[in-house]
Design a protein around this motif. Structure first.
Motif, PDB file in Angstrom:
ATOM      1  N   ARG A  16       0.829  -1.196   0.000  1.00  0.00           N
ATOM      2  CA  ARG A  16       0.000   0.000   0.000  1.00  0.00           C
ATOM      3  C   ARG A  16       0.870   1.255   0.000  1.00  0.00           C
ATOM      4  O   ARG A  16       0.618   2.217  -0.732  1.00  0.00           O
ATOM      5  N   VAL A  17       1.880   1.277   0.831  1.00  0.00           N
ATOM      6  CA  VAL A  17       2.762   2.436   0.930  1.00  0.00           C
ATOM      7  C   VAL A  17       3.500   2.670  -0.387  1.00  0.00           C
ATOM      8  O   VAL A  17       3.541   3.787  -0.912  1.00  0.00           O
ATOM      9  N   TYR A  18       4.080   1.602  -0.931  1.00  0.00           N
ATOM     10  CA  TYR A  18       4.850   1.761  -2.166  1.00  0.00           C
ATOM     11  C   TYR A  18       3.950   2.196  -3.319  1.00  0.00           C
ATOM     12  O   TYR A  18       4.328   3.069  -4.111  1.00  0.00           O
ATOM     13  N   ASP A  19       2.765   1.616  -3.421  1.00  0.00           N
ATOM     14  CA  ASP A  19       1.856   1.986  -4.505  1.00  0.00           C
ATOM     15  C   ASP A  19       1.444   3.451  -4.410  1.00  0.00           C
ATOM     16  O   ASP A  19       1.346   4.148  -5.418  1.00  0.00           O
ATOM     17  N   THR A  20       1.203   3.918  -3.195  1.00  0.00           N
ATOM     18  CA  THR A  20       0.820   5.313  -3.020  1.00  0.00           C
ATOM     19  C   THR A  20       1.957   6.246  -3.388  1.00  0.00           C
ATOM     20  O   THR A  20       1.769   7.236  -4.110  1.00  0.00           O
ATOM     21  N   LEU A  21       3.160   5.949  -2.899  1.00  0.00           N
ATOM     22  CA  LEU A  21       4.307   6.796  -3.211  1.00  0.00           C
ATOM     23  C   LEU A  21       4.634   6.752  -4.699  1.00  0.00           C
ATOM     24  O   LEU A  21       4.974   7.775  -5.302  1.00  0.00           O
ATOM     25  N   TYR A  22       4.513   5.580  -5.293  1.00  0.00           N
ATOM     26  CA  TYR A  22       4.716   5.456  -6.740  1.00  0.00           C
ATOM     27  C   TYR A  22       3.696   6.313  -7.484  1.00  0.00           C
ATOM     28  O   TYR A  22       4.028   7.023  -8.453  1.00  0.00           O
ATOM     29  N   SER A  23       2.439   6.264  -7.025  1.00  0.00           N
ATOM     30  CA  SER A  23       1.385   7.039  -7.669  1.00  0.00           C
ATOM     31  C   SER A  23       1.648   8.530  -7.552  1.00  0.00           C
ATOM     32  O   SER A  23       1.453   9.285  -8.513  1.00  0.00           O
ATOM     33  N   ILE A  24       2.108   8.975  -6.387  1.00  0.00           N
ATOM     34  CA  ILE A  24       2.328  10.408  -6.167  1.00  0.00           C
ATOM     35  C   ILE A  24       3.543  10.901  -6.946  1.00  0.00           C
ATOM     36  O   ILE A  24       3.457  11.857  -7.725  1.00  0.00           O
ATOM     37  N   TYR A  25       4.669  10.256  -6.737  1.00  0.00           N
ATOM     38  CA  TYR A  25       5.918  10.768  -7.296  1.00  0.00           C
ATOM     39  C   TYR A  25       6.065  10.484  -8.787  1.00  0.00           C
ATOM     40  O   TYR A  25       6.598  11.313  -9.528  1.00  0.00           O
ATOM     41  N   ILE A  26       5.645   9.337  -9.238  1.00  0.00           N
ATOM     42  CA  ILE A  26       5.861   8.963 -10.634  1.00  0.00           C
ATOM     43  C   ILE A  26       4.653   9.337 -11.493  1.00  0.00           C
ATOM     44  O   ILE A  26       4.781  10.108 -12.457  1.00  0.00           O
ATOM     45  N   VAL A  27       3.487   8.824 -11.153  1.00  0.00           N
ATOM     46  CA  VAL A  27       2.321   8.996 -12.022  1.00  0.00           C
ATOM     47  C   VAL A  27       1.832  10.437 -12.031  1.00  0.00           C
ATOM     48  O   VAL A  27       1.722  11.067 -13.094  1.00  0.00           O
ATOM     49  N   HIS A  28       1.547  10.989 -10.845  1.00  0.00           N
ATOM     50  CA  HIS A  28       0.932  12.310 -10.804  1.00  0.00           C
ATOM     51  C   HIS A  28       1.867  13.410 -11.313  1.00  0.00           C
ATOM     52  O   HIS A  28       1.422  14.322 -12.024  1.00  0.00           O
TER      53      HIS A  28
END
Length: 346
Positions: free
Chosen positions: A186-198
Motif C-alpha cells: 500500500r505504501v509503495y503503490d501510493t508513493l509510486y502514484s504520487i511521485y511517478i504517475v501524478h
C-alpha cells in the motif's frame, strides 16, 4: 525466523529506545523533512539497485540525488516565479469578467452581482495569495537549511536503502511477513502514484497546454500552462477549474471561437485524456489505491500539515488502509494476498 525476546539484551534495547525518543524530540521540527526524504527514497531505491550494479553505490546515490533535487528545485522556482509575476494579470482578468457582466447583462441577479461584495472578496483572496507567495520567498534562509537536510537525508537513504531493506526483512518473523507486505505494498503503490504517475501527468499536461493556449490566442501562455500542471497533480480536479475560468472569460468577451476551442479541444485534451484515461493507465493494475483516497489525502494533508501534507497525507492514509486489511485478515479471517511489489523483489 522467531523473535529472540527471551535471549535479547532488554536493557540495551531499552537504552536504544530511549536514545531514539530523545533524538526524535530533539529533531522533531525536522521530522517532516526526514519523512519526506524517506518517502521519496522508497521510490528511488529500485533505481539505486539497478544503477549500483554498473557503478559504485556511493556514486549512484549521488547521481540520483543530484538529478532529482536539481529538477525539483528548478521546477519549484519556475512555478513560484510564474505565479508571482502574473498575479496582477490574473486579478485584472477577474475584474474584467465582473465588469463585463455588470455592464452588459440585463439579468437582475447578475446586475446585483457586484453588490454582493464578491468582487472585493476575490481581490482580497488573490492579494492574500500574492502576499503568501512573497512570504514564502522571505523564508528562503530557513528553507535553504531544510533543503540541505533533505538532500543529505535523501542521499543517505538511497545509499543505505538496499541494506536497510535486507536488515528489516531479516528481522520480520516469517509468519508476519505476509501482513507486513500488505502495508508495504500500500505504501509503495501510493508513493509510486504520487511521485511517478501524478508528477508525470502534471509535466505532460504542461507541455500539452502550451500549444493549446497558443492556438487559443490568449496572452501569458506559460502562466496558464503552469496553472494547469499544478491542478493536474490532484485527481478528479485536473485543469478543469482553469478551463472553466477561461471559458467564463471567453463568454464574457463574446469570444465564441475561444469558448468552442476550450469546450471541444481543451477539456478533452487536458482533462479527459490525461486525468480519466492516461492516469489510470500509468498507475496500472498493480497500483490499487483508489483515486478518492489519494484525493482526500492531498486535501486533508495540506490542510493539516501544509505543503508537505501533499505527500504525507496519502502516505498516512495508505498505512491506515493497510492496517485495516491486516485486522480483517487476522480477526475476520478474510484472506488478503497482495502481489509482491517491485521493491520487495530480488
Amino acid at each position: 525466523m522467531a523473535l529472540r525476546w527471551k535471549s535479547a539484551d532488554r536493557v540495551a534495547l531499552g537504552v536504544v529506545a530511549l536514545i531514539a525518543i530523545i533524538t526524535l524530540l530533539a529533531f522533531f521540527p525536522l521530522v517532516k523533512v526526514i519523512v519526506l526524504a524517506l518517502s521519496l527514497a522508497v521510490v528511488l531505491i529500485p533505481f539505486q539497485e539497478r544503477i549500483s550494479k554498473r557503478i559504485s553505490p556511493a556514486l549512484s546515490a549521488f547521481c540520483i540525488t543530484f538529478g532529482v533535487v536539481t529538477t525539483g528545485v528548478m521546477a519549484v522556482l519556475l512555478t513560484f516565479n510564474v505565479l508571482y509575476t502574473n498575479m496582477d494579470y490574473l486579478i485584472s482578468l477577474i475584474n474584467s469578467i465582473l465588469d463585463r457582466f455588470r455592464t452588459e447583462s440585463s439579468s437582475d441577479l447578475i446586475t446585483r452581482f457586484p453588490d454582493l461584495g464578491l468582487e472585493g472578496l476575490i481581490d482580497s483572496v488573490l492579494l492574500s495569495l500574492k502576499q503568501l507567495l512573497f512570504s514564502y520567498l522571505t523564508l528562503v534562509p530557513g528553507v535553504a537549511v531544510e533543503l540541505l537536510i533533505f538532500i543529505l537525508a535523501l542521499s543517505i537513504f538511497i545509499f543505505s536503502g538496499p541494506g536497510m531493506k535486507a536488515d528489516l526483512n531479516a528481522m520480520i518473523p516469517v509468519d508476519s511477513r505476509r501482513n507486513i507486505l500488505v502495508i508495504w505494498k500500500r505504501v509503495y503503490d501510493t508513493l509510486y502514484s504520487i511521485y511517478i504517475v501524478h508528477f508525470s501527468i502534471a509535466i505532460l499536461t504542461f507541455f500539452l497546454a502550451l500549444p493549446f493556449f497558443w492556438i487559443l490566442g490568449f496572452d501569458h501562455i506559460v502562466f496558464y500552462a503552469v496553472l494547469c500542471a499544478l491542478f493536474a497533480l490532484i485527481p478528479f480536479l485536473g485543469p478543469v477549474f482553469i478551463l472553466a475560468f477561461l471559458a467564463l472569460y471567453a463568454f464574457s468577451i463574446r469570444d465564441i471561437r475561444a469558448l468552442l476551442l476550450i469546450i471541444f479541444i481543451g477539456y478533452p485534451l487536458l482533462c479527459v485524456f490525461t486525468d480519466m484515461y492516461l492516469r489510470p493507465v500509468l498507475m496500472g493494475k498493480r497500483v490499487e489505491i483508489h483515486p478518492v483516497v489519494i484525493f482526500i489525502g492531498f486535501l486533508g494533508g495540506m490542510a493539516t500539515m501544509g505543503l508537505v501534507g501533499f505527500i504525507l497525507g496519502p502516505f498516512l492514509l495508505s498505512l491506515l488502509i493497510g492496517g485495516y486489511q491486516i485486522v480483517v485478515q487476522e480477526i475476520g479471517g478474510v484472506p488478503v494476498t497482495p502481489e509482491e511489489s517491485p521493491v520487495t523483489k530480488g
